[in-house]
Design a protein around this motif. Structure first.
Motif, PDB file in Angstrom:
ATOM      1  N   THR A   1       3.219   0.080  -5.918  1.00 20.45           N
ATOM      2  CA  THR A   1       1.849   0.350  -5.537  1.00 20.45           C
ATOM      3  C   THR A   1       0.869   0.237  -6.549  1.00 20.45           C
ATOM      4  O   THR A   1       0.955   0.305  -7.854  1.00 20.45           O
ATOM      5  N   PRO A   2      -0.415  -0.266  -6.113  1.00 17.61           N
ATOM      6  CA  PRO A   2      -1.363  -0.437  -7.532  1.00 17.61           C
ATOM      7  C   PRO A   2      -1.826   0.580  -8.269  1.00 17.61           C
ATOM      8  O   PRO A   2      -1.640   0.636  -9.328  1.00 17.61           O
ATOM      9  N   GLY A   3      -1.604   1.918  -7.815  1.00 11.17           N
ATOM     10  CA  GLY A   3      -2.164   3.053  -8.762  1.00 11.17           C
ATOM     11  C   GLY A   3      -1.036   3.344  -9.708  1.00 11.17           C
ATOM     12  O   GLY A   3      -1.373   3.440 -10.811  1.00 11.17           O
TER      13      GLY A   3
ATOM     14  N   GLN B   1      -8.340  -1.375  -7.848  1.00  6.03           N
ATOM     15  CA  GLN B   1      -7.148  -1.428  -8.741  1.00  6.03           C
ATOM     16  C   GLN B   1      -6.403  -2.936  -8.460  1.00  6.03           C
ATOM     17  O   GLN B   1      -5.820  -3.335  -9.518  1.00  6.03           O
ATOM     18  N   VAL B   2      -6.508  -3.425  -7.211  1.00  5.89           N
ATOM     19  CA  VAL B   2      -5.889  -4.862  -7.232  1.00  5.89           C
ATOM     20  C   VAL B   2      -6.612  -5.655  -7.929  1.00  5.89           C
ATOM     21  O   VAL B   2      -5.895  -6.578  -8.799  1.00  5.89           O
TER      22      VAL B   2
ATOM     23  N   CYS C   1      -0.912   7.069   1.277  1.00  2.00           N
ATOM     24  CA  CYS C   1      -0.006   6.132   0.959  1.00  2.00           C
ATOM     25  C   CYS C   1       0.727   6.917  -0.127  1.00  2.00           C
ATOM     26  O   CYS C   1       0.252   7.510  -0.894  1.00  2.00           O
TER      27      CYS C   1
ATOM     28  N   ARG D   1      -6.879   8.455   2.690  1.00  5.14           N
ATOM     29  CA  ARG D   1      -5.849   7.427   2.759  1.00  5.14           C
ATOM     30  C   ARG D   1      -4.322   8.020   2.370  1.00  5.14           C
ATOM     31  O   ARG D   1      -4.354   8.882   1.377  1.00  5.14           O
TER      32      ARG D   1
ATOM     33  N   MET E   1      -4.920  -3.889   1.008  1.00  7.68           N
ATOM     34  CA  MET E   1      -5.018  -3.884  -0.303  1.00  7.68           C
ATOM     35  C   MET E   1      -6.512  -4.329  -0.975  1.00  7.68           C
ATOM     36  O   MET E   1      -6.795  -3.979  -2.058  1.00  7.68           O
TER      37      MET E   1
ATOM     38  N   PHE F   1      -8.457   0.546  -2.513  1.00  4.72           N
ATOM     39  CA  PHE F   1      -7.401  -0.363  -3.442  1.00  4.72           C
ATOM     40  C   PHE F   1      -8.058  -1.318  -4.108  1.00  4.72           C
ATOM     41  O   PHE F   1      -7.288  -2.004  -5.213  1.00  4.72           O
ATOM     42  N   ARG F   2      -8.978  -1.944  -3.724  1.00 10.21           N
ATOM     43  CA  ARG F   2      -9.516  -3.186  -4.265  1.00 10.21           C
ATOM     44  C   ARG F   2      -9.681  -3.260  -5.639  1.00 10.21           C
ATOM     45  O   ARG F   2      -9.221  -4.172  -6.244  1.00 10.21           O
TER      46      ARG F   2
ATOM     47  N   PRO G   1       0.671  -1.056   0.020  1.00  9.65           N
ATOM     48  CA  PRO G   1      -0.073  -0.111  -0.036  1.00  9.65           C
ATOM     49  C   PRO G   1       0.774   1.359   0.022  1.00  9.65           C
ATOM     50  O   PRO G   1       0.369   2.383  -0.401  1.00  9.65           O
TER      51      PRO G   1
END
Ligand SMILES: Nc1ncnc2c1ncn2[C@@H]1O[C@H](COP(=O)(O)OP(=O)(O)OP(=O)(O)O)[C@@H](O)[C@H]1O
Length: 535
Positions: free
Chosen positions: A267-269, A304-305, A535, A533, A296, A301-302, A218
């Motif tokens: 990181t997912p983004g 994107q993950v 991160c 958030r 995550m 985030f979900r 994250p």
């Protein structure tokens, strides 16, 4: 710098028209030019990363930055008292060390022996065909170079979670693992990743080196740290890494991936950004790790993950956190039909090695109380992390600490540039800063080896975040202290907090124990104002 320590990077020589090979190695960072788009960048200063540091495999611009890099790494790994880096973990019972004469693992153990071994190391498992825990790193058939690298990092024996998670990951199990903060989860997935990826790569004859594994985490700080550790473990093996986080130039990250890497940590983004704008081939990714999986798979985030997961071809999936709740289990279960569960220690509880101190203090008096602690010879144990609820609060409080106490304090949060975040972290890890005031950005996963004291100035939104914040005060069973400031503004969490303090044997302030809000507080921690958030 001896020439043999820093090698000119062949690829960069193409960009610099052979200049790197012809001229001597740059001594000073300011002698180096700025990087052009797409060129490698120095991991320390961001200039043209003309050389590859052979000890870390990082891009660097000069002798000066190489030395900074190596001393940061050395300092980050140095234990508090500067004794040799032999790391300990709380092994209470010697007899679980079942003698395995042929050193080939514990295949010959009976089911009863396997169960009693798990009991002794406090491991619980759920699922089909789970291999027995390994007794030592040498019993799990990893490359000898990786074994050497583990020893070089002071890893003499696997920790309990590693004993179970590594063999299971090596045989290809999809896993959801919950284990205490500071119990060694990172190596639980990096050892199998380095082992498998380097093996696959050494068998491949194709020139194309597409990524084979991905770790999603994250925060940028956590990604930086995981990638650093992956490099250490993969040194000398066909194993290269790319760090893909926001704040760093995307061009350099794409360049690195295209040069051929085995592992992407990101990181997912930023990963989605890169994957949607550039043609990165992910078909070979066979292992996916979701570190801090509960975070995550949370809203934010979900999606994107899931997008990244769906872009992969059914990889082995490994998920880790110190806090795993039924909802996380449900979503994790939907990602893999034959998931196994491993849990070590007490899930969703603050690490037992941290003494929790809770102080009832009204908001208007919190600063004064903090300054008292920071100026008390008896109570102040630097370096200290102070957790606050907002970015502005972090900036203001760190300034106030410096002005009032004369201590060197810094703030770290998501509004700072990547350069500021990197520099701040390195100053803190090197002991140049004794108080780091931060938001949730440092709460999860970050391995602050020298920190033994955490002050939770603003109670976070949920008890699970509190568990992670407390976790920064201890690594591998070393004793630490956390101090929490609490008052009626945190009433929504009172019931859960009291429960967790009771189960840890911590003293509960009278005001909290007698609070009328104890009965009504919502165990989900809802109702508190949502924070952005960080991160
Ligand atoms: N087998 C081992 N022997 C010695 N040291 C180890 C071993 N495994 C991990 N460590 C060290 O223990 C510390 C904690 O490990 P790590 O950061 O992986 O914990 P974690 O479980 O991921 O914690 P968190 O939940 O806080 O992220 C690190 O400094 C790491 O280098």
């Amino acid at each position: 710098m001896e020439e043999n320590k820093v090698k000119p990077c062949m690829e960069s020589a193409v960009f610099s028209n052979g200049e790197a090979e012809a001229s001597p190695v740059r001594e000073k960072c300011y002698d180096q030019r700025e990087a052009l788009p797409g060129e490698p960048r120095c991991v320390i200063c961001g200039r043209y990363g003309e050389y590859i540091c052979d000890e870390t495999d990082d891009d660097i611009c000069s002798t000066e930055c190489k030395q900074t890099l190596l001393s940061r790494l050395a300092n980050a790994r140095k234990p508090v008292d500067s004794t040799p880096p032999v790391k300990k973990f709380p092994v209470r019972d010697e007899c679980f060390y079942v003698k395995d004469d042929d050193a080939s693992g514990c295949d010959y153990l009976t089911n009863f022996q396997i169960e009693s071994l798990r009991k002794k190391i406090n491991i619980h498992v759920k699922g089909e065909s789970i291999p027995p825990p390994m007794l030592s790193f040498s019993s799990c058939n990893i490359p000898s170079k990786l074994h050497e690298n583990l020893e070089g990092s002071g890893y003499e024996m696997p920790t309990p979670v590693q004993m179970q998670a590594i063999p299971a990951a090596l045989v290809g199990k999809n896993m959801l693992v919950s284990a205490d903060t500071g119990s060694g989860k990172t190596a639980s997935y990096l050892v199998p990743i380095v082992s498998k990826c380097s093996h696959i790569r050494s068998q491949q004859h194709s020139e194309q080196k597409r990524p084979l594994a991905m770790v999603l985490a994250p925060t940028r700080e956590l990604c930086v740290q995981v990638e650093e550790q992956a490099k250490v473990l993969g040194k000398g093996l066909p194993f290269k890494t790319a760090l893909v986080v926001g704040g760093d130039a995307m061009a350099g990250q794409i360049y690195r991936i295209r040069q051929g890497v085995e592992l992407i940590v990101g990181t997912p983004g930023r990963l989605i950004d890169i994957l949607t704008k550039h043609d990165i081939e992910l078909d070979d990714v066979c292992m996916l790790v979701l570190d801090e999986v509960d975070c995550m798979l949370q809203r934010g985030f979900r999606d994107q993950v899931m997008q990244i997961f769906l872009a992969l071809s059914q990889p082995q999936i490994l998920m880790f956190s110190a806090t795993i709740y039924p909802e996380v289990e449900r979503v994790a279960g939907s990602l893999s039909k034959d998931l196994i569960y491993v849990s070590s220690g007490k899930p969703n509880r603050p690490n037992e090695s941290v003494k929790q101190v809770v102080i009832w203090v009204e908001s208007r008096h919190k600063k004064k109380k903090l300054f008292e602690i920071l100026t008390s010879k008896q109570h102040f144990r630097p370096p200290v992390v102070v957790f606050v609820g907002s970015r502005l609060g972090a900036d203001l409080l760190s300034e106030a600490i410096t002005v009032t106490t004369g201590l060197k304090a810094l703030s770290l949060h998501g509004e700072k540039t990547m350069k500021e975040r990197r520099e701040g972290m390195s100053q803190f890890l090197m002991g140049e800063v004794s108080v780091m005031v931060t938001t949730g950005i440092l709460a999860r996963g970050v391995d602050l080896v020298q920190v033994r004291q955490v002050i939770v100035f603003d109670m976070p939104n949920s008890i699970k975040e509190y568990v992670h914040q407390v976790g920064r005060a201890s690594r591998l069973g070393e004793e630490g202290t956390s101090i929490l400031f609490v008052n009626e503004e945190n009433k929504k969490l009172f019931r859960e907090l009291v429960e967790i303090l009771r189960s840890s044997g911590a003293a509960i302030p009278r005001e909290l124990a007698n609070s009328r809000y104890l009965v009504y507080s919502n165990p989900q921690g809802g109702g508190q104002k949502k924070r952005k958030r960080d991160c």
